[in-house]
Design a protein around this motif. Sequence first.
Motif, PDB file in Angstrom:
ATOM      1  N   THR A  69      -2.343  11.182  77.208  1.00  0.00           N
ATOM      2  CA  THR A  69      -2.503  12.377  76.391  1.00  0.00           C
ATOM      3  C   THR A  69      -1.277  12.359  75.262  1.00  0.00           C
ATOM      4  O   THR A  69       0.001  12.078  75.888  1.00  0.00           O
ATOM      5  CB  THR A  69      -2.569  13.983  77.355  1.00  0.00           C
ATOM      6  N   ARG A 105      -0.140  19.078  67.604  1.00  0.00           N
ATOM      7  CA  ARG A 105      -1.467  18.239  67.656  1.00  0.00           C
ATOM      8  C   ARG A 105      -1.480  17.646  69.042  1.00  0.00           C
ATOM      9  O   ARG A 105      -0.679  17.020  69.422  1.00  0.00           O
ATOM     10  CB  ARG A 105      -1.311  17.343  66.511  1.00  0.00           C
ATOM     11  N   TYR A 106      -2.651  18.125  69.594  1.00  0.00           N
ATOM     12  CA  TYR A 106      -2.939  17.525  71.089  1.00  0.00           C
ATOM     13  C   TYR A 106      -4.075  16.325  70.624  1.00  0.00           C
ATOM     14  O   TYR A 106      -4.972  16.698  70.116  1.00  0.00           O
ATOM     15  CB  TYR A 106      -3.794  18.608  71.684  1.00  0.00           C
ATOM     16  N   ALA A 107      -3.815  15.387  71.243  1.00  0.00           N
ATOM     17  CA  ALA A 107      -4.828  14.187  71.412  1.00  0.00           C
ATOM     18  C   ALA A 107      -5.104  13.874  73.043  1.00  0.00           C
ATOM     19  O   ALA A 107      -4.400  13.625  73.796  1.00  0.00           O
ATOM     20  CB  ALA A 107      -4.473  13.021  70.801  1.00  0.00           C
ATOM     21  N   SER A 108      -6.368  14.085  73.143  1.00  0.00           N
ATOM     22  CA  SER A 108      -6.878  13.838  74.674  1.00  0.00           C
ATOM     23  C   SER A 108      -6.626  12.630  75.258  1.00  0.00           C
ATOM     24  O   SER A 108      -6.862  11.294  74.651  1.00  0.00           O
ATOM     25  CB  SER A 108      -8.506  14.182  74.807  1.00  0.00           C
ATOM     26  N   THR A 133     -11.031  15.676  72.774  1.00  0.00           N
ATOM     27  CA  THR A 133     -10.955  15.574  71.596  1.00  0.00           C
ATOM     28  C   THR A 133      -9.422  15.825  71.061  1.00  0.00           C
ATOM     29  O   THR A 133      -8.552  16.006  71.689  1.00  0.00           O
ATOM     30  CB  THR A 133     -11.991  16.540  70.639  1.00  0.00           C
ATOM     31  N   ASP A 134      -9.306  15.819  69.811  1.00  0.00           N
ATOM     32  CA  ASP A 134      -8.044  16.041  68.911  1.00  0.00           C
ATOM     33  C   ASP A 134      -8.280  17.497  68.372  1.00  0.00           C
ATOM     34  O   ASP A 134      -9.203  17.958  67.932  1.00  0.00           O
ATOM     35  CB  ASP A 134      -7.503  15.242  67.950  1.00  0.00           C
ATOM     36  N   SER A 136      -5.296  20.838  66.508  1.00  0.00           N
ATOM     37  CA  SER A 136      -3.998  21.371  66.215  1.00  0.00           C
ATOM     38  C   SER A 136      -3.820  22.376  66.363  1.00  0.00           C
ATOM     39  O   SER A 136      -4.849  23.346  66.292  1.00  0.00           O
ATOM     40  CB  SER A 136      -3.384  20.841  64.899  1.00  0.00           C
ATOM     41  N   SER A 152     -10.917  12.496  66.277  1.00  0.00           N
ATOM     42  CA  SER A 152     -10.128  11.540  67.186  1.00  0.00           C
ATOM     43  C   SER A 152     -10.556  10.203  66.703  1.00  0.00           C
ATOM     44  O   SER A 152     -11.788   9.697  66.569  1.00  0.00           O
ATOM     45  CB  SER A 152     -10.862  11.453  68.790  1.00  0.00           C
TER      46      SER A 152
END
Length: 174
Positions: A69, A105-108, A133-134, A136, A152
């Motif tokens: 992550t 920003r989050y990216a799984s 998924t991604d 923000s 993503s």
Amino acid sequence: MLRAITLISVLFSLTNTWAGVGKVTEQSGPTEIVRARKSISSAVNTAVEMNDTIVTARSRAELTFDDATKVKITEQSKLIIDDFVYDPKSGTGKLAMKVALGTARYASGQIAKNSPQQVAVTTPTASIAVRGTDFSMTVDELGRSLIMLLPSCDDKTCVTGAIEVSNQSGSILM
């Protein structure tokens, strides 16, 4: 005596190994980690732990957790790592974090891909259920939240997953 020193060294190294849940993988400028009410200056490769608060002022930072992550936080941001448990053999675990201020920003990683119901991301006014998924999120000074679903992308393709955003008014699937 030598055995005692060796045993203490092994136990100390195991404690440090178990404590970290990820690390700082990018950083531009001074970033602070608040751990057990103490401030630590971070740098690339600094370990992050559960219950850490990462604070940026005039800097940006990227955290990479043990399940891959990634969370990028921008200037004037505050991110709290509430919980992280990961089993690399099964690719499952649990992740909980809160964006208290600023933009992230989050990216799984593997947890969201294999156990999406075990990922909880919150802001002062919203909860986000991740479906691999991604996205923000931006939290302003009043605690208001703006959440945006993002594609993503890897070297070959881009896919858009889903997130469910909930607050006092209800929920919406994006």
